[in-house]
Write a protein that holds these residues in place. Structure first.
Motif, PDB file in Angstrom:
ATOM      1  N   SER A  17      -2.390 -36.799  30.112  1.00  0.00           N
ATOM      2  CA  SER A  17      -3.575 -37.614  29.887  1.00  0.00           C
ATOM      3  C   SER A  17      -4.256 -37.922  31.206  1.00  0.00           C
ATOM      4  O   SER A  17      -3.630 -37.932  32.256  1.00  0.00           O
ATOM      5  CB  SER A  17      -3.205 -38.915  29.184  1.00  0.00           C
ATOM      6  N   LYS A  18      -5.564 -38.129  31.116  1.00  0.00           N
ATOM      7  CA  LYS A  18      -6.276 -38.627  32.292  1.00  0.00           C
ATOM      8  C   LYS A  18      -7.370 -39.592  31.839  1.00  0.00           C
ATOM      9  O   LYS A  18      -7.758 -39.601  30.662  1.00  0.00           O
ATOM     10  CB  LYS A  18      -6.848 -37.473  33.112  1.00  0.00           C
ATOM     11  N   LEU A  19      -7.806 -40.407  32.770  1.00  0.00           N
ATOM     12  CA  LEU A  19      -8.779 -41.433  32.430  1.00  0.00           C
ATOM     13  C   LEU A  19     -10.167 -41.006  32.866  1.00  0.00           C
ATOM     14  O   LEU A  19     -10.359 -40.490  33.954  1.00  0.00           O
ATOM     15  CB  LEU A  19      -8.403 -42.728  33.141  1.00  0.00           C
ATOM     16  N   CYS A  50      -8.006 -41.823  17.864  1.00  0.00           N
ATOM     17  CA  CYS A  50      -7.100 -42.152  18.972  1.00  0.00           C
ATOM     18  C   CYS A  50      -7.529 -43.420  19.688  1.00  0.00           C
ATOM     19  O   CYS A  50      -8.687 -43.561  20.091  1.00  0.00           O
ATOM     20  CB  CYS A  50      -7.063 -40.989  19.956  1.00  0.00           C
ATOM     21  N   GLY A  55      -8.554 -36.516  16.164  1.00  0.00           N
ATOM     22  CA  GLY A  55      -8.716 -37.059  17.512  1.00  0.00           C
ATOM     23  C   GLY A  55      -9.601 -38.293  17.565  1.00  0.00           C
ATOM     24  O   GLY A  55      -9.401 -39.176  18.400  1.00  0.00           O
ATOM     25  N   ILE A  73       2.568 -33.619  26.592  1.00  0.00           N
ATOM     26  CA  ILE A  73       1.253 -34.252  26.506  1.00  0.00           C
ATOM     27  C   ILE A  73       0.858 -34.820  27.866  1.00  0.00           C
ATOM     28  O   ILE A  73       1.649 -35.469  28.538  1.00  0.00           O
ATOM     29  CB  ILE A  73       1.250 -35.352  25.422  1.00  0.00           C
ATOM     30  N   GLU A 126     -13.824 -42.821  32.835  1.00  0.00           N
ATOM     31  CA  GLU A 126     -14.509 -44.082  32.560  1.00  0.00           C
ATOM     32  C   GLU A 126     -13.654 -44.941  31.638  1.00  0.00           C
ATOM     33  O   GLU A 126     -12.549 -45.292  32.005  1.00  0.00           O
ATOM     34  CB  GLU A 126     -15.912 -43.809  32.017  1.00  0.00           C
ATOM     35  N   THR A 127     -14.137 -45.245  30.430  1.00  0.00           N
ATOM     36  CA  THR A 127     -13.287 -46.087  29.592  1.00  0.00           C
ATOM     37  C   THR A 127     -12.666 -45.295  28.443  1.00  0.00           C
ATOM     38  O   THR A 127     -12.272 -45.858  27.440  1.00  0.00           O
ATOM     39  CB  THR A 127     -14.071 -47.289  29.024  1.00  0.00           C
ATOM     40  N   LYS A 128     -12.598 -43.988  28.632  1.00  0.00           N
ATOM     41  CA  LYS A 128     -11.935 -43.171  27.614  1.00  0.00           C
ATOM     42  C   LYS A 128     -10.683 -42.542  28.211  1.00  0.00           C
ATOM     43  O   LYS A 128     -10.618 -42.293  29.409  1.00  0.00           O
ATOM     44  CB  LYS A 128     -12.853 -42.048  27.156  1.00  0.00           C
ATOM     45  N   VAL A 129      -9.722 -42.272  27.335  1.00  0.00           N
ATOM     46  CA  VAL A 129      -8.533 -41.555  27.776  1.00  0.00           C
ATOM     47  C   VAL A 129      -8.630 -40.133  27.221  1.00  0.00           C
ATOM     48  O   VAL A 129      -8.897 -39.939  26.038  1.00  0.00           O
ATOM     49  CB  VAL A 129      -7.253 -42.240  27.259  1.00  0.00           C
ATOM     50  N   ILE A 130      -8.471 -39.139  28.088  1.00  0.00           N
ATOM     51  CA  ILE A 130      -8.548 -37.744  27.661  1.00  0.00           C
ATOM     52  C   ILE A 130      -7.119 -37.220  27.566  1.00  0.00           C
ATOM     53  O   ILE A 130      -6.354 -37.329  28.529  1.00  0.00           O
ATOM     54  CB  ILE A 130      -9.307 -36.882  28.697  1.00  0.00           C
ATOM     55  N   LEU A 131      -6.763 -36.691  26.429  1.00  0.00           N
ATOM     56  CA  LEU A 131      -5.390 -36.216  26.245  1.00  0.00           C
ATOM     57  C   LEU A 131      -5.377 -34.732  25.923  1.00  0.00           C
ATOM     58  O   LEU A 131      -6.356 -34.186  25.411  1.00  0.00           O
ATOM     59  CB  LEU A 131      -4.716 -36.998  25.116  1.00  0.00           C
ATOM     60  N   GLU A 132      -4.258 -34.103  26.213  1.00  0.00           N
ATOM     61  CA  GLU A 132      -4.149 -32.676  25.940  1.00  0.00           C
ATOM     62  C   GLU A 132      -2.687 -32.308  25.682  1.00  0.00           C
ATOM     63  O   GLU A 132      -1.793 -32.811  26.338  1.00  0.00           O
ATOM     64  CB  GLU A 132      -4.678 -31.900  27.144  1.00  0.00           C
ATOM     65  N   GLY A 139      -5.960 -44.401  22.428  1.00  0.00           N
ATOM     66  CA  GLY A 139      -5.642 -44.217  23.841  1.00  0.00           C
ATOM     67  C   GLY A 139      -4.421 -44.981  24.321  1.00  0.00           C
ATOM     68  O   GLY A 139      -4.333 -45.325  25.486  1.00  0.00           O
ATOM     69  N   ARG A 142      -1.392 -43.873  24.515  1.00  0.00           N
ATOM     70  CA  ARG A 142      -0.547 -42.910  25.215  1.00  0.00           C
ATOM     71  C   ARG A 142       0.937 -43.024  24.837  1.00  0.00           C
ATOM     72  O   ARG A 142       1.802 -42.590  25.583  1.00  0.00           O
ATOM     73  CB  ARG A 142      -0.725 -43.044  26.724  1.00  0.00           C
TER      74      ARG A 142
END
Ligand SMILES: Cc1cc2nc3c(=O)[nH]c(=O)nc-3n(C[C@H](O)[C@H](O)[C@H](O)COP(=O)(O)OP(=O)(O)OC[C@H]3O[C@@H](n4cnc5c(N)ncnc54)[C@H](O)[C@@H]3O)c2cc1C
Ligand code: SF4
Ligand code: SF4
Ligand code: SF4
Ligand code: SF4
Ligand code: SF4
Lengths: 249, 357
Positions: A206-208, A189, A186, A204, A210-216, A191, A193
């Motif tokens: 994803s959400k944002l 990554c 991870g 998959i 701040e300046t990171k992308v969170i994926l699951e 980001g 997408r």
């Protein structure tokens, strides 16, 4: 060195013997014909189980991995989206060279060989069949009631059996551990997408932040097709076999 | 085995005030690459290092002309191009940098530009199995640079592979292309390329793991191949006939196959010096593991600045195997060239500060 072969001398006895042999041969054929012609379509030759005929497709088994489309050397396979955006293969028989690479590459045996080889199409366009059409057996007229096998033991001989052959081949589902796309690295990554956009079953999310992308990944949805693994530019996702027992998330 | 379910991407601080760009609903035509275009390329400070070609959708085009973009491809807004660009929020590096050892060296095995020490470092690293492949810049019959993969020392006996080509080469795109293969890669490049490499390594651990060795070449400026070719052709020097190009004592010298030479003062080449080189002050490649150049040692030798333990390890191996002959490096001259580069390439550029505000 050239060896000169002289033609045999003509003699009365020799030609009489020759004629006699020919007449016996004809008489033999009249009594019991020894032709090796299969009287198709009234008879049908028995083909081996791995005969490379028309290709059958089982949509329920397909995981939309695109392997078949990627491997096809004749570029005969097109992937068609269904209503939910999942892709399934359709074969253009005007291009297909019946190499069955697609059948061999399919990890789930969704593509299967059959012994059907005698389908006629009205025009070139209708040779391009859709996934749904491949799901059903092509319409062919069967006039045969006899199955013929070659017997090579002594001389070539035909063995006829009053048997109606099943042209479909049963293929066992291949042993294959269940695979899931697991984010093993991870930290790499970027980001982009691409994995999310490319996933055929929308596994998959994803959400944002701040300046990171969170994926699951939703492993319930993931079919282990590996598309996201191939597309990820930084090797975040790895196809990982999952053991079913002790299935702790 | 526990299976991780979620993961978090790298941070792109550069996009702090514009996070929406990073999260377009669908691939967008107006996304992050515009930042790069406005603040780096159009601002005239792009070094053509190619680090941004990491772009996952190949929207960024590095060819033998200033950096270009293909917005039709649909930017994902990830911002990684901005995050890895060494000229975004540019702070020039300069000086000879930190080094633990300075020496002059000459390879006994290879023939190169000067002492073939770059080739020797890579060959030794391959033999030591520190790397699996080294990315070199070879040349075709037009002296046009192209990237080759070197996997064994003998491949470096080809003189088209060693030696300097004074033109931008696509080493970075090639690195991005092969980074997923798992090979450990030896990287050679100009200081701007090393800066790009370090930036991408700091952001993405995969690059750190797979690129254990980075060699910088001393550099004052580089050229676009077609401009260099045309420039020399107009003055009667045909690069198709050339065997070697070199910059010595302020002159650009082309040596031809028949032994004749063509020479022109580098000062007269001002018109074809790319914009991005005009703001570059890093002569010695301060961020590399080892920096190698011609200035500071006798003809036939390369100046070598050892900066990190991995470079030192390779140097010790070469000495033990008796692959090289060493001498003293004249660091005064290197320092002079470093200072000279700061002087001729001020940043921000002179006379532009009034315009921009
Ligand atoms: C554009 C440029 C400008 C330079 N300017 C100076 C200078 O002003 N002063 C100075 O002292 N030295 C300069 N050098 C370095 C010098 O020309 C020699 O490359 C250096 O001394 C190493 O010589 P060597 O015999 O040890 O290398 P070799 O063993 O001959 O190996 C040369 C290496 O350079 C790489 N290379 C060649 N062309 C390129 C390129 N265009 N981009 C990336 N890598 C390339 C090759 O892949 C190879 O690995 C410059 C090099 C370049 C590429
Ligand atoms: S290879 Fe099999 S599972 Fe994969 S897309 Fe083709 S038919 Fe479906
Ligand atoms: S494709 Fe790879 S790098 Fe891009 S968001 Fe997915 S995991 Fe991250
Ligand atoms: S998450 Fe990856 S492997 Fe799983 S279905 Fe989606 S694209 Fe295929
Ligand atoms: S690297 Fe990402 S942000 Fe930059 S141009 Fe490519 S897709 Fe867009
Ligand atoms: S300096 Fe390098 S990374 Fe930045 S825009 Fe130019 S080529 Fe791309």
């Amino acid at each position: 060195m050239v060896k000169v072969v002289k033609s045999p001398k003509d003699g009365l006895i020799r030609s009489a013997a020759g004629h006699l042999r020919a007449i016996t041969e004809v008489a033999k054929v009249v009594v019991s014909p020894g032709t090796i012609t299969v009287h198709y379509p009234r008879e049908r030759r028995k083909y081996p189980e791995n005969f490379r005929g028309m290709i059958m497709f089982d949509m329920d088994e397909c995981i939309s991995c695109f392997r078949c489309a990627h491997i096809c050397p004749a570029n005969a396979i097109q992937m068609y989206p269904d209503a939910e955006g999942r892709y399934f293969p359709g074969i253009d028989y005007a291009k297909c060279i019946f190499c069955h690479f697609c059948v061999d590459s399919c990890p789930t045996a969704a593509l299967k060989q059959s012994k059907i080889h005698d389908v006629a199409y009205r025009d070139v366009d209708s040779m391009n069949v859709s996934p749904e059409q491949m799901n059903t057996i092509p319409e062919i007229v069967r006039e045969d009631s006899v199955t013929v096998e070659y017997d090579f033991e002594k001389d070539i001989q035909l063995v006829r059996k009053k048997e109606f052959e099943n042209l479909l081949v049963e293929v066992e589902k291949p042993e294959r551990p269940e695979f899931k796309a697991v984010p093993q690295y991870g930290e790499n990554c970027i980001g982009c997408r691409l994995c999310m956009f490319s996933c055929p079953v929308n596994a998959i999310k994803s959400k944002l932040e701040e300046t990171k992308v969170i994926l699951e990944t939703d492993y319930e949805r993931c079919t282990g097709c590996g598309i996201c693994v191939r597309i990820c530019p930084t090797e975040v996702l790895i196809l990982t076999p999952i053991e079913r027992e002790g299935d702790h998330q | 085995m526990t299976i991780p379910k979620g993961w978090v991407s790298i941070e792109v601080k550069e996009l702090e005030d514009l996070p929406c760009l990073r999260f377009a609903e669908k691939p967008d035509r107006r996304s992050s690459w515009r930042l790069l275009k406005e603040k780096v390329v159009d601002a005239g400070i792009c070094s053509h290092c190619g680090t941004c070609t990491i772009c996952p959708v190949d929207l960024i085009i590095l060819e033998d002309r200033p950096l270009d973009f293909d917005p039709k491809k649909g930017c994902m807004g990830c911002g990684v191009c901005v995050a890895v660009c060494p000229r975004y929020n540019y702070v020039p590096l300069n000086g000879p940098g930190e080094y633990t050892e300075a020496l002059a060296g000459r390879s006994k095995r290879f023939a190169g530009q000067d002492g073939a020490m770059v080739s020797e470092f890579m060959a030794a690293a391959l033999e030591m199995r520190l790397i699996d492949v080294a990315l070199f810049v070879a040349r075709d019959e037009f002296f046009r640079p192209f990237v080759v993969h070197v996997r064994s020392a003998d491949e470096l006996l080809d003189r088209k592979v060693t030696g300097t080509k004074y033109s931008f080469a696509s080493v970075m795109p090639e690195l991005h292309r092969i980074i997923k293969r798992g090979d450990r890669i030896g990287f050679v490049g100009t200081p701007c390329m090393i800066s790009g490499l370090r930036k991408v390594q700091n952001k993405i651990p995969l690059y750190k793991k797979n690129v254990p060795l980075a060699v910088a070449l001393f550099c004052t400026e580089n050229f676009y191949w077609h401009q260099l070719y045309e420039f020399l052709k107009e003055r009667g020097a045909d690069l198709r006939e050339a065997e070697k190009t070199d910059i010595t004592k302020g002159n650009f010298i082309v040596t031809f196959r028949d032994g004749s030479e063509f020479s022109i003062p580098v000062k007269e080449m001002e018109e074809i010096v790319p914009e991005g080189c005009h703001v570059c002050q890093d002569f010695s490649g301060v961020e590399a593991d080892v920096s190698i150049g011609s200035v500071g040692s006798d003809p036939g030798f390369s100046t070598v600045l050892i900066r990190t333990p991995v470079a030192k390890k390779i140097l010790d191996f070469m000495l033990k195997k008796d692959y090289i002959e060493t001498g003293k490096a004249k660091m005064k001259i290197v320092q002079k060239l470093c200072d000279y580069k700061i002087k001729i390439h001020p940043y921000p550029p002179k006379g532009e500060s009034e315009e921009s505000s």
